[in-house]
Design an enzyme around this catalytic site. Structure first.
Site, PDB file in Angstrom:
ATOM      1  CB  CYS A   2      -1.041   0.130   1.339  1.00 10.55           C
ATOM      2  SG  CYS A   2      -1.862  -1.495   1.420  1.00 10.55           S
ATOM      3  NE  ARG A  16      -4.591   2.217   2.005  1.00 11.78           N
ATOM      4  CZ  ARG A  16      -4.811   1.655   3.316  1.00 11.78           C
ATOM      5  NH1 ARG A  16      -5.725   1.885   3.908  1.00 11.78           N
ATOM      6  NH2 ARG A  16      -3.878   0.776   3.569  1.00 11.78           N
TER       7      ARG A  16
END
Length: 312
Positions: A2, A16
């Site tokens: 991520c 994100r």
């Protein structure tokens, strides 16, 4: 894998890429002020700050991957295998399961400074949400308009770092990423100057050569550098549409394309979703791998005095 970033462009934006090889039943979830947050060792919050983010589809507790509360405090958990180390719950002090930390901090704290008062005494436990949902190895980024932190529960204890980059990816620990950035201090968005020798007639022959050496692979260290370079060289008008568009362009630069990263299990990491939230307005924007249209959820258009989770 991520990537999480902050982006200050008049308002502060936080968001994100969630990179996985499968879905975790994610859905945009608003936790209103009177939904009872019941923690395994840390009591119960019957009244707290409202928050919005992406969470697993669970009605009993908001299992947030990331969220922002109504005061503008934002937090995200990112995969941290091999380094995350949680403690056994012993019923003493402030103990939070890894799946509880986002909801607890955002429910109770209005700023990073307030959260810091609790981090010194906080212990992250290995308590599982259920038999079918063991604790995920994570570290966290916590941010408001004034400050950004990285929180890592490792073998030595809970480590808290100030994060001047406003970027977080995955392994190695944050201290490595902070040192590694020194290797890229010569990168520039401008045309490079000849530093090799003033006796050689060397000139750039194309645009963008000032960033030769900017890593382009999908590793966490490379994504950290690339996201930081693009974020800190970003230029966009200070208005909502342009800021959100720019934010997603930065995330797109570190996104996972199906087939480019094969896991040890033979599956493919993809950017399941990308999100961006305006921390002042509480508007949560997101798009998914198979649908690039940006959707918006405004938590203030719901009943924030309610007592049930709101799924969008």
């Amino acid at each position: 894998m991520c990537t999480c970033i902050t982006y200050l462009n008049n308002d502060l934006y936080f968001g994100r890429n969630l990179d996985l090889d499968c879905s975790f039943g994610e859905t945009v979830t608003i936790t209103p002020r009177n939904f009872p947050l019941v923690f395994r060792q840390a009591g119960q919050q019957d009244h707290h700050y409202a928050m919005v983010g992406m969470a697993s589809a669970c009605d009993s507790f908001p299992l947030y991957a990331e969220a922002v509360n109504e005061k503008g405090l934002a937090m995200a958990g990112l995969y941290f295998p091999g380094n995350a180390s949680y403690k056994k719950a012993v019923g003493e002090g402030l103990e939070l399961a890894s799946f509880e930390i986002i909801a607890w901090i955002l429910g109770k704290c209005a700023t990073v400074a307030e959260a810091e008062e609790y981090l010194g005494e906080m212990k992250i436990t290995d308590t599982a949400f259920s038999d079918r949902m063991p604790p995920a190895p994570l570290h966290w980024m916590l941010a408001d308009r004034e400050k950004c932190l990285v929180i890592e529960a490792v073998e030595e204890g809970l480590k808290v770092y100030e994060n001047p980059f406003g970027v977080l990816t995955n392994n190695p620990p944050f201290e490595y990423h902070r040192m590694n950035m020194n290797n890229y201090m010569n990168l520039t968005a401008e045309n490079p100057q000849n530093r090799l020798s003033d006796k050689l007639d060397l000139k750039p022959y194309a645009q963008g050569m000032g960033a030769i050496g900017l890593p382009g692979d999908a590793s966490s260290t490379s994504r950290f550098v690339r996201a930081a370079f693009l974020k800190w060289n970003s230029v966009a008008p200070e208005e909502e549409k342009a800021s959100v568009s720019q934010f997603f362009h930065i995330l797109d630069s570190v996104a996972m394309v199906r087939g480019a990263v094969v896991t040890e299990q033979g599956t493919y990491d993809i950017t399941t979703y990308s999100c961006c939230v305006n921390t002042r307005t509480g508007v949560y924007y997101y798009k998914t791998y198979d649908d690039s249209r940006v959707r918006a959820v405004d938590m203030h258009e719901t009943d924030l005095e309610g007592s049930a989770l709101i799924k969008k």
